[in-house]
Design an enzyme around this catalytic site. Structure first.
Site, PDB file in Angstrom:
ATOM      1  N   SER A 131      -9.741   1.813   2.554  1.00 27.58           N
ATOM      2  CA  SER A 131      -8.848   2.568   1.699  1.00 27.58           C
ATOM      3  C   SER A 131      -7.799   1.714   0.982  1.00 27.58           C
ATOM      4  O   SER A 131      -7.225   2.157  -0.006  1.00 27.58           O
ATOM      5  CB  SER A 131      -8.119   3.636   2.523  1.00 27.58           C
ATOM      6  N   LYS A 183       0.860  -1.193   0.000  1.00 31.86           N
ATOM      7  CA  LYS A 183       0.000   0.000   0.000  1.00 31.86           C
ATOM      8  C   LYS A 183       0.890   1.235   0.000  1.00 31.86           C
ATOM      9  O   LYS A 183       1.913   1.269   0.695  1.00 31.86           O
ATOM     10  CB  LYS A 183      -0.904  -0.025   1.235  1.00 31.86           C
ATOM     11  N   SER A 225      -9.991  -0.442   6.841  1.00 31.98           N
ATOM     12  CA  SER A 225      -9.371  -0.257   5.527  1.00 31.98           C
ATOM     13  C   SER A 225      -8.674  -1.478   4.959  1.00 31.98           C
ATOM     14  O   SER A 225      -8.265  -1.473   3.795  1.00 31.98           O
ATOM     15  CB  SER A 225      -8.377   0.910   5.564  1.00 31.98           C
TER      16      SER A 225
END
Lengths: 482, 473
Positions: free
Chosen positions: A156, A81, A180
């Site tokens: 996210s 990420k 997330s």
């Protein structure tokens, strides 16, 4: 398209490379080819670091040929990420304000992965600064759900979830502040674990809400999540909130299944969920029951107020954590007459609307005269949530809930309605407030063919229990396929 | 006249840099100076993703300070103080807010007055901005450079109660506080390097029973002299405002070293809301009983005890001299010299008048050598002037006083003998001496030559000139 092919798990890759069944270079080339082929549609990656990955693969192959052990993730490609710092590789947090900033250091998890032989193949898309539940708040455009590219992958950590779900990589790292990891895992039909707060070092994770953030794994099956969790867990002297305890590798003994486990079905998490998810829960209960688990309904009353507490605490911490993006030392700078104007201009141009919204919320919540009413009350509520969980865990070993109230929604459906968007995290947020572990595991599909995720929650440091129950639920899928 | 009707009320906030080897949150060296931005790392630059890790020694030093200031040492927490400024890497300062490590202490001044200490808490220092422009101030600047070497250096902020009643007392407080802080070993207390910085909260009221007036905070006070001047200016300014029927506005004021006045920076209405909240990246500190006791036991002797010891051993001695002796950290040397049987009166005079100007070198003087030097003056082997010359050389390059005296030509030439010779020569040459007094430099050489001739070169030329000078008046 290789999606239909039998994809290798991380475990199989590591074993195959160590046994010289194939080389890390072959695996990485294959992975890069798949990303090349698929990511045009999905947009899971913001940056693919092919050259570095191939160099690293060569090193791994050399180690193997010399008889050295590259580690438990030998040659396994992984997506990271883009809020996790990678040395000399742009780390954007899905924001324009970082302006392709290249950190001078690696996050602790990156060092750990490297020491276990994993190969970083790229940085994955995300909602800007991890604020969002759809990856639509990325400054670089949304990621698409591999199951239906009209739908969001969740967020996210949507890029990481989609990268794993589409078979581009067997593993990815995400971060989970209010769901997330778990919410996109559910939307994309993969496994996503949020470990106990403090089990995985946050050093090098660009902070959203420091007291809630936790890095965790994405994988296609539970075994691979265990593998990745074992690679990244452990005390880090660079993170003062990292737990200074022994963390022996997690091993799941699935022989006994869920026999004798007391499993609580949290009634508050079932309110307002879609009928198809409700059916999935019922099926899961029966399956758990059949495996010798004792499923009972239970209540954690304060989780209903968790969302309000979360939307004060997280933005408050974020308003402070994001102050450093001021144009002075790194990232974007928009000039002004003086330093103050330069900072204002930079932040105005650099941050997206959702980030600005949360900074304003948080600034307000911490303001003199409002602190007690907002931040203070939210902290009290947080204590209450922890107590409620404590008392329910007197009676239950783990809790079960849907990960999300609905399956993946369409791109654009909620983008202009922040409150509805915030509600997609209603089942996942309480765990972050408590600092507990929770996992999302795929459990069937809805009538539109979109994956359904179930969440298994456990008390602090019982991460292995969540994995064990998830592994059992996962076996339902195999049984159904038989 | 009017000033007498007012009583100043002063509280001081003293920031002192701790002399830990590394910074508060990272392993960067904690050193003064250095090329700009050479003592920095991702952590003290506040780069995204970095986290603070508390320096244990900083906590120990803070506890030493708390112990020395008679504070209660308590479990404490860190908070974030949020404000935007280019020299603050994270745009918030990690400080202690409502739960500081040290609370409720006091400092007894040598004058006998007790000043309350409200708190002494740990916080991080900021970087340093230099504004490119005429005034060096932010308002007229066209650009700025920031040096982050100081960012993350550990500080303890010591907040006094509003117990101080005059600028003189403020000076006494800072002097004594500085001496105490230095004695603990927690700081070097160098005001000129900014390792000790003082802000003064000043208000005035009509008599000791009246309620406190509105206060102003004076910043940018860089020396004890400035502190006195800034406070005096501010007291006068506030009284004038009140006497003119005005009211004092609570504000922060900047002391200008050039104009010796204070100028308003920002008023309370414009004051920033720092949005304090608990620092989520750091756990609370709770030093256990054992650690607290260890710090107490290991605390070195503090100035009051050290002064008492000097007084006890020396027997006589002026209080002011003894205060300065301890303040300058020369009491150890002095007592050592006494134990070698040297004359205390002479020793203290030489230490405070001559040695104090080269304080670092003075502290390194060898006790035996210094005692020998004082012995030479006492016995008359060296005149006072010669003794000073030898001391100057000892401070400059070190060495034994006997050798230095010899190399300067003092040896075997008792100072009273030299005096006799010079007096004789002056008496023999009254006209020349009149010209010398009028400033004729050629005559100076004449006298030196005469003395050298008379002493067969044993005398020290410099001493001759010095002695001649003393005969001038």
């Amino acid at each position: 398209m290789k999606l239909s092919e039998q994809l290798l798990s991380a475990k199989e890759i590591a074993v195959g490379i160590k046994n010289k069944t194939f080389s890390a270079t072959e695996i990485v080339s294959d992975t890069l080819g798949r990303i090349e082929k698929l990511d045009g549609d999905i947009h899971a990656f913001l940056n693919v670091t092919g050259d570095q990955a191939l160099l690293r693969a060569k090193e791994i192959d050399e180690m193997v040929s010399k008889g050295e052990d590259p580690g438990i993730l030998a040659g396994v490609p992984i997506g990271i990420k883009d809020n996790i710092c990678t040395r000399k590789v742009a780390t954007t947090c899905g924001s324009k304000i970082l302006n392709e900033w290249k950190p001078p250091y690696d996050a602790t998890v990156i060092e750990k992965l490297r020491s276990q032989g994993a190969i970083v193949v790229g940085k994955t898309n995300m909602d800007e600064f991890a604020m969002g539940s759809s990856t639509e708040h990325s400054a670089f455009g949304p990621t698409k759900n591999p199951h239906n590219i009209k739908c969001v992958p969740g967020g996210s950590s949507g890029g990481s979830a989609a990268a794993v779900a589409s078979g581009m990589v067997p593993l990815a790292l995400g971060s989970d502040t209010g769901g997330s990891i778990r919410q996109p895992a559910a939307f994309c039909g993969v496994v996503g674990l949020k470990p106990t707060y403090g089990l995985v070092s946050r050093y090098g994770l660009v902070a959203f809400a420091s007291s809630l953030d936790q890095i965790g794994p994405f994988s296609r099956d539970v075994d691979d999540s265990v593998l990745l969790a074992n690679a990244i867990m452990g005390h880090d002297p660079l993170d003062s909130t990292s737990l200074d305890i022994d963390t022996p590798p997690i091993k799941i003994n699935s022989d006994g299944g869920v026999r004798g486990l007391r499993i609580g079905l949290v009634s508050e998490f079932l309110e307002g969920i879609s009928p198809e998810i409700s059916e999935a829960i019922e099926r899961a209960c029966k399956y758990l029951d059949a495996g010798g688990g004792q499923v009972e309904s239970c209540s954690v009353p304060s989780v209903k107020q968790s969302l309000s507490a979360y939307y004060l605490i997280a933005p408050a911490e974020a308003s402070s954590n994001l102050a450093r993006f001021d144009g002075v030392r790194f990232g974007m700078r928009v000039d002004g007459k003086n330093a103050e104007e330069m900072m204002v201009n930079t932040r105005t141009a650099g941050f997206g609307d959702e980030v600005k919204r949360r900074i304003m919320l948080g600034t307000y919540a911490l303001s003199a005269g409002y602190y007690d009413a907002y931040y203070g009350s939210a902290q009290k509520l947080r204590t209450l949530v922890i107590r409620d969980f404590e008392s329910v865990y007197q009676k239950f070993d783990v809790l079960l809930s849907p990960t999300t109230p609905t399956t993946a929604f369409e791109i654009g459906a909620k983008i202009d309605d922040p409150l509805t968007m915030y509600l997609s995290d209603v089942c996942t947020i309480p765990t972050n407030l408590a600092g507990h572990p929770a996992i999302s595991v795929p459990f069937g599909y809805d009538s539109k063919g979109l994956p359904i995720g179930l969440q298994v929650l456990a008390p602090a440091l019982k991460d292995d229990l969540t994995l064990k129950v998830a592994s059992y639920l996962e076996s339902a899928r195999e049984n159904a396929n038989d | 006249m009017t000033e007498e009707r007012y009583e100043p009320v002063i509280g001081l906030e003293v920031h002192c840099e701790l002399r830990t080897a590394t910074k508060l949150w990272c392993a960067c060296p904690n050193e003064f100076g250095g090329e700009p931005n050479t003592h920095i790392c991702p952590i003290c630059l506040g780069l995204p993703g970095t986290l603070p890790v508390l320096n244990r020694n900083a906590v120990e030093y803070a506890m030493r300070i708390g112990t020395a200031l008679n504070c209660e040492i308590k479990p404490s927490k860190f908070h974030r103080k949020n404000y935007f400024y280019p020299d603050m890497p994270k745009d918030f300062q990690i400080s202690q807010y409502d739960e500081p490590i040290n609370v409720q202490g006091y400092l007894d001044l040598p004058t006998g007055i007790r000043i309350g200490i409200e708190r002494a808490h740990i916080e991080e220092d900021t970087g340093k901005s230099s504004h490119l422009g005429k005034s060096g101030r932010i308002h007229a600047a066209y650009g700025a450079l920031v040096d982050y070497n100081r960012a993350g250096v550990p500080l303890v902020e010591i907040v006094s109660a509003p117990d101080i009643r005059s600028s003189e007392q403020a000076k006494d407080y800072v002097s004594e506080l500085r001496a105490v802080l230095v004695a603990t070993g927690a700081t070097d207390g160098r005001m000129e390097e900014g390792s000790l910085r003082v802000d003064a909260n000043v208000s005035v009221r009509k008599g000791p029973d009246a309620p406190f007036g509105t206060r102003c905070e004076i910043k940018n006070v860089n020396s004890l002299r400035s502190l006195v001047r800034a406070i005096e200016y501010e007291i006068k300014r506030q009284i004038e405002v009140l006497e003119d029927g005005g009211r004092i506005i609570q504000q922060t004021r900047h002391f200008n070293e050039d104009t010796l006045s204070t100028v308003a920076l920002r008023s309370k209405e414009e004051a920033q809301d720092y949005r304090y909240f608990p620092e989520p990246d750091l756990p609370p500190i709770s030093p256990g009983e054992a650690w607290i006791n260890k710090v107490k036991e290991e605390l070195p002797p503090l100035p009051p005890q050290r002064r008492a010891k000097v007084k006890e051993i020396f027997g006589t001695g002026d209080d002011g001299q003894i205060i300065t002796l301890v303040e300058q950290d020369l009491d150890g040397l002095f007592l050592g010299v006494l134990s070698h049987g040297a004359d205390g009166e002479i020793a203290i005079r030489r230490l405070l008048n001559e040695a104090a100007s080269q304080i670092e070198a003075a502290r390194k003087l060898d006790v035996k050598d210094f005692a020998a030097l004082i012995g030479m003056e006492k016995s008359g082997k060296l005149s006072a002037t010669q003794c000073k010359a030898v001391l100057a050389e000892m401070l400059e390059s070190g060495g034994s006083p006997l050798q230095i005296a010899a190399s300067l030509g003092f040896e075997g030439m008792k100072s009273n003998e030299l005096e006799e010779v010079i007096t004789q020569i002056i008496n023999d040459n009254p006209d020349a001496f009149e010209r010398f007094k009028a400033g004729d430099e050629k005559v100076t050489q004449f006298f030196v030559g005469q003395v050298m001739k008379a002493t067969k070169g044993k005398a020290n030329g410099k001493s001759v000139i010095e002695f001649l000078e003393t005969k001038k008046s």
